[in-house]
Design a protein around this motif. Structure first.
Motif, PDB file in Angstrom:
ATOM      1  N   LEU A 155       3.227 -34.069  10.796  1.00  0.00           N
ATOM      2  CA  LEU A 155       4.347 -33.510  10.031  1.00  0.00           C
ATOM      3  C   LEU A 155       4.194 -33.900   8.582  1.00  0.00           C
TER       4      LEU A 155
ATOM      5  N   THR B 140       9.254 -28.731   5.362  1.00  0.00           N
ATOM      6  CA  THR B 140       8.434 -29.325   6.412  1.00  0.00           C
ATOM      7  C   THR B 140       7.481 -28.336   7.071  1.00  0.00           C
TER       8      THR B 140
ATOM      9  N   PHE C 102      12.947 -36.429   4.598  1.00  0.00           N
ATOM     10  CA  PHE C 102      12.366 -35.093   4.543  1.00  0.00           C
ATOM     11  C   PHE C 102      13.396 -34.054   4.105  1.00  0.00           C
TER      12      PHE C 102
ATOM     13  N   GLY D  37       6.077 -32.996   4.482  1.00  0.00           N
ATOM     14  CA  GLY D  37       7.007 -32.280   3.612  1.00  0.00           C
ATOM     15  C   GLY D  37       6.693 -32.616   2.173  1.00  0.00           C
TER      16      GLY D  37
ATOM     17  N   ASN E 142      14.188 -30.485   5.038  1.00  0.00           N
ATOM     18  CA  ASN E 142      13.817 -29.640   6.171  1.00  0.00           C
ATOM     19  C   ASN E 142      13.062 -28.394   5.730  1.00  0.00           C
TER      20      ASN E 142
ATOM     21  N   PHE F 298      12.180 -34.929  13.749  1.00  0.00           N
ATOM     22  CA  PHE F 298      11.270 -35.704  12.906  1.00  0.00           C
ATOM     23  C   PHE F 298      11.133 -37.131  13.430  1.00  0.00           C
TER      24      PHE F 298
ATOM     25  N   ASN G  33       4.988 -37.302   3.419  1.00  0.00           N
ATOM     26  CA  ASN G  33       5.354 -36.345   2.379  1.00  0.00           C
ATOM     27  C   ASN G  33       4.233 -36.319   1.355  1.00  0.00           C
TER      28      ASN G  33
END
Length: 335
Positions: free
Chosen positions: A115, A157, A152, A117, A154, A182, A193
């Protein structure tokens, strides 16, 4: 038929004033190999009419049979998504043109990540940039930072589809389902990130999170309970409420000793469970304790609390921190 690299996803409900700009920002990405799933969750305005005006083969427009809610709508991706990655964009926000390419570059160089972002700039209801920004943490402590807040945006992401399916998608935590996802991803995989602006985040009076913030709060304790359990803490209503105060930064002066005990409990539990890297977690919790102390400008006990051995380590301490704690204690003496 060749599957796309990315599934871009947008859930829409009564956003006819904003969604055209959001859709265009996806269609104008520099990276072109994506499908674009838009699901209208029973809108009663002209949202569907606006979407249907776009003529692009990458768009797959679906309409729910009535208003089913965000978790249900997003979980339709479990069956529909064809891409290796899922990129979320809320239907009132705007993606920067190179967003997809930048995130794919990150995943290419960090294959262990599930994941990622990035930062966001705030725009008003008319799409005009304000002087406000959402700067998310980009260090290697993002997973720890989730203990005390959502690191994050959203709408920025992107995550791996296979892991989304492995976790069975979103749980029914309306208005907190994204953060819950998450958290669950971070418990098994690397999350991060990237240090760049990926989206423009629109603030307006119709934002669901503004209109229904109380609904969101009802699920926070469940999420915090999950975090404490995963860390290895013997949680109860008191520890969850204290954790929520830290999570929402709604601190109470009378609870300062209790915050300290909670951080110590987190440290002790992590040393046993090894949920996080022990050395990094110990320093992270010490710095969190320093932030808590710093929130009270005048505090006669600040210096003695700062040096409490359960969290203090000379390797973590800085002269700047010491000076600020000394000033806080001094102000407490003279006030």
């Amino acid at each position: 038929m060749k599957k796309p690299k990315i599934t871009a996803f947008m859930a829409a409900y009564n956003v006819s004033d904003y969604i055209a700009e959001s859709i265009s920002s996806v269609l104008n990405q520099t990276f072109k190999d994506f499908e674009f799933i838009i699901i209208d969750d029973g809108s009663t305005d002209d949202t569907a009419l606006v979407v249907k005006k776009f003529n692009d083969s990458r768009i797959h427009f679906i309409q729910n049979d009535g208003n089913k809610g965000i978790p249900f709508t997003r979980n339709r991706l479990l069956d529909l998504a064809q891409g290796e990655y899922i990129a979320i964009l809320d239907s009132d926000d705007i993606a920067y043109p190179d967003r997809f390419q930048l995130q794919l570059n990150f995943f290419s160089s960090h294959p262990e990540a599930a994941l990622c972002g990035g930062h966001g700039k705030i725009i008003n209801k008319n799409g005009i940039e304000t002087d406000k920004k959402i700067i998310v943490p980009t260090d290697d402590l993002v997973n720890m930072r989730m203990l005390f807040g959502n690191p994050f945006i959203n709408s920025s992401t992107m995550f791996k589809t296979e892991i989304f399916r492995e976790l069975n998608g979103y749980r029914n935590f309306a208005l907190a389902e994204d953060f819950d996802l998450f958290i669950r991803i971070s418990q098994k995989y690397k999350v991060a990130n990237i240090d760049t602006f990926l989206v423009k985040y629109r603030i307006h009076g119709e934002n669901i999170t503004i209109k229904r913030s109380k609904d969101q709060e009802k699920h926070e304790l469940d999420i915090l309970e999950n975090m404490q359990e995963n860390l290895g803490i013997s949680f109860n209503r008191n520890t969850l409420n204290l954790h929520k105060e830290l999570f929402t930064n709604n601190l109470s002066d009378i609870h300062f000793p209790a915050y300290f005990e909670l951080l110590v409990a987190m440290k002790t539990a992590n040393m046993k469970s090894k949920r996080f890297d022990v050395a990094k977690m110990n320093q992270f919790l010490f710095n969190k304790w320093y932030e808590i102390l710093l929130s009270k400008r005048s505090n006669i006990k600040a210096l003695s609390w700062y040096f409490k051995k359960e969290l203090y380590c000379w390797e973590y301490s800085t002269f700047k921190q010491f000076r600020k704690m000394f000033k806080s204690s001094f102000r407490g003496l003279i006030n």
